[in-house]
Write a protein that holds these residues in place. Sequence first.
Motif, PDB file in Angstrom:
ATOM      1  N   SER A 175       0.835  -1.196   0.000  1.00 57.84           N
ATOM      2  CA  SER A 175       0.000   0.000   0.000  1.00 57.84           C
ATOM      3  C   SER A 175       0.868   1.243   0.000  1.00 57.84           C
ATOM      4  N   SER A 199      -3.798   3.970  -0.756  1.00 58.02           N
ATOM      5  CA  SER A 199      -4.153   3.198  -1.940  1.00 58.02           C
ATOM      6  C   SER A 199      -5.168   2.093  -1.692  1.00 58.02           C
ATOM      7  N   MET A 200      -5.157   1.478  -0.496  1.00 57.39           N
ATOM      8  CA  MET A 200      -6.145   0.437  -0.207  1.00 57.39           C
ATOM      9  C   MET A 200      -7.485   1.078   0.102  1.00 57.39           C
ATOM     10  N   GLU A 226      -7.685  -3.113  -3.070  1.00 54.64           N
ATOM     11  CA  GLU A 226      -7.487  -1.983  -3.977  1.00 54.64           C
ATOM     12  C   GLU A 226      -6.040  -1.501  -3.963  1.00 54.64           C
ATOM     13  N   GLY A 227      -5.615  -0.882  -5.072  1.00 55.62           N
ATOM     14  CA  GLY A 227      -4.347  -0.171  -5.067  1.00 55.62           C
ATOM     15  C   GLY A 227      -3.242  -0.818  -5.864  1.00 55.62           C
ATOM     16  N   LEU A 228      -2.078  -0.972  -5.225  1.00 54.77           N
ATOM     17  CA  LEU A 228      -0.876  -1.469  -5.883  1.00 54.77           C
ATOM     18  C   LEU A 228      -1.008  -2.928  -6.292  1.00 54.77           C
ATOM     19  N   MET A 284       0.092  -6.544  -5.869  1.00 54.44           N
ATOM     20  CA  MET A 284       0.628  -7.202  -4.672  1.00 54.44           C
ATOM     21  C   MET A 284       1.065  -8.621  -4.985  1.00 54.44           C
ATOM     22  N   GLY A 297      -4.955  -5.557  -6.996  1.00 50.67           N
ATOM     23  CA  GLY A 297      -4.923  -4.109  -6.926  1.00 50.67           C
ATOM     24  C   GLY A 297      -5.954  -3.519  -7.865  1.00 50.67           C
ATOM     25  N   ASP A 298      -5.743  -2.268  -8.280  1.00 51.20           N
ATOM     26  CA  ASP A 298      -6.725  -1.544  -9.095  1.00 51.20           C
ATOM     27  C   ASP A 298      -7.086  -2.283 -10.381  1.00 51.20           C
ATOM     28  N   GLY A 342      -2.222 -10.544  -8.917  1.00 55.47           N
ATOM     29  CA  GLY A 342      -0.972  -9.887  -8.583  1.00 55.47           C
ATOM     30  C   GLY A 342       0.204 -10.585  -9.242  1.00 55.47           C
ATOM     31  N   ARG A 350       2.570   0.430 -11.857  1.00 53.85           N
ATOM     32  CA  ARG A 350       1.533   0.823 -10.900  1.00 53.85           C
ATOM     33  C   ARG A 350       2.140   1.654  -9.760  1.00 53.85           C
ATOM     34  N   TYR A 363       1.258   5.701  -8.581  1.00 51.36           N
ATOM     35  CA  TYR A 363       0.876   6.171  -7.251  1.00 51.36           C
ATOM     36  C   TYR A 363       1.845   7.217  -6.711  1.00 51.36           C
TER      37      TYR A 363
END
Length: 405
Positions: free
Chosen positions: A216, A229-230, A236-238, A240, A245-246, A275, A309, A313
């Motif tokens: 995150s 980000s989460m 959600e987000g990066l 992983m 993630g997104d 991921g 990604r 961010y």
Amino acid sequence: MSSTRVLVLNSGSSSVKYQLLDMRDGSRLAVGLVERIGEETSRLKHTPLATGESREWTGPMADHEAALKAVSEELARDGLGLDSPELAAIGHRVVHGGKLFTEPTVIDDAVLAEIERLIPVAPLHNPANLTGIRTAQALRPDLPQVAVFDTAFHTTMPESAARYAIDVKTADEHRIRRYGFHGTSHAYVSRATAKLLGKDPSEVNVIVLHLGNGASASAVEGGRCVDTSMGLTPLEGLVMGTRSGDMDPAVIFHLMRVGGMSTDEIDNLLNKKSGLIGLCGDNDMREIRRRIDEGDEQAKLAFDIYIHRLKKYIGAYYAVLGRVDAVAFTAGVGENASPVREAAVAGLEALGLAVDSELNAVRSDEPRLISPESARVAVAVVPTDEELEIATQTYALVNDSRNLT
């Protein structure tokens, strides 16, 4: 005898991680892990820091109560038992605190009820956290028990960052908003980064990149989180280790309608089979880098997607903050994978970001700068310490409560 020790418990569905700390100097007295709870092959590994010699036990352990009793017995063997008058409190990591819990909280029946109410938005974590709390309460009902929430640090986000653009009534009814996670890590690292720069946290804007199997990012303005980000969940987000993630939420509808997949199958796909492991079959960054060095194109693509990604961010949070004093890498990948740090910053020189290759290659357990002296924005590696953060918050709350009474 003054009470200066705090036991930190992190209870999972089939595991308990623990550390006993002395808050006079933040030193660790013992660390350990119980895993495979409920199985015939349960395992306890306990290390008293006075000797550094670990003890291991393997055998059936029926439930968390049995696990914590075993932990208590191991601590007692070292003169550190739960019945010690030096134990001031037990601090519990709780993953989801919703909007209500914005700071560490002494646990009572009302707090337990609210943590239970939040189970629908944290079905994998909050039930296990509750089990650990109730078991610890049964063992030491006279001792203050404190909940430290992963989401608390992120409750300072403005509504413009926390709200999803969906119908407000529906969102409020089902508690749908961005909560963020890894909050204890982001809090600790943002403060430690300010200290590394020789400044007060209120003076520093930091982008924190917590990169482990779960990953995150957060934008921290003057010590307060303004974006992370989460979201509703840690999905959600990066990119992983095993989480996507997104992504476009319509992918879910497509998989249901065209792929014939059930909700549970999609949940499993996005959380456990996506991921890095979904992209190349490995979620260990060391193995991915080894494969890249051997010319593996699939591993290289997975790495490139991961970095792409990450850069997005960094750029987005630079824009959110307006001024950035430091970018801090932390957690397993962030602290140890120098190629990730180098690649994430490469090409961002116009933003004042750069990495010194020699400094970046140094391995150390200490907070350190890896940017050139001339860099406009500091790039740092700051080892996280979530257990110390939980213990610090727990001890401060208990002492404040005692002083008020």
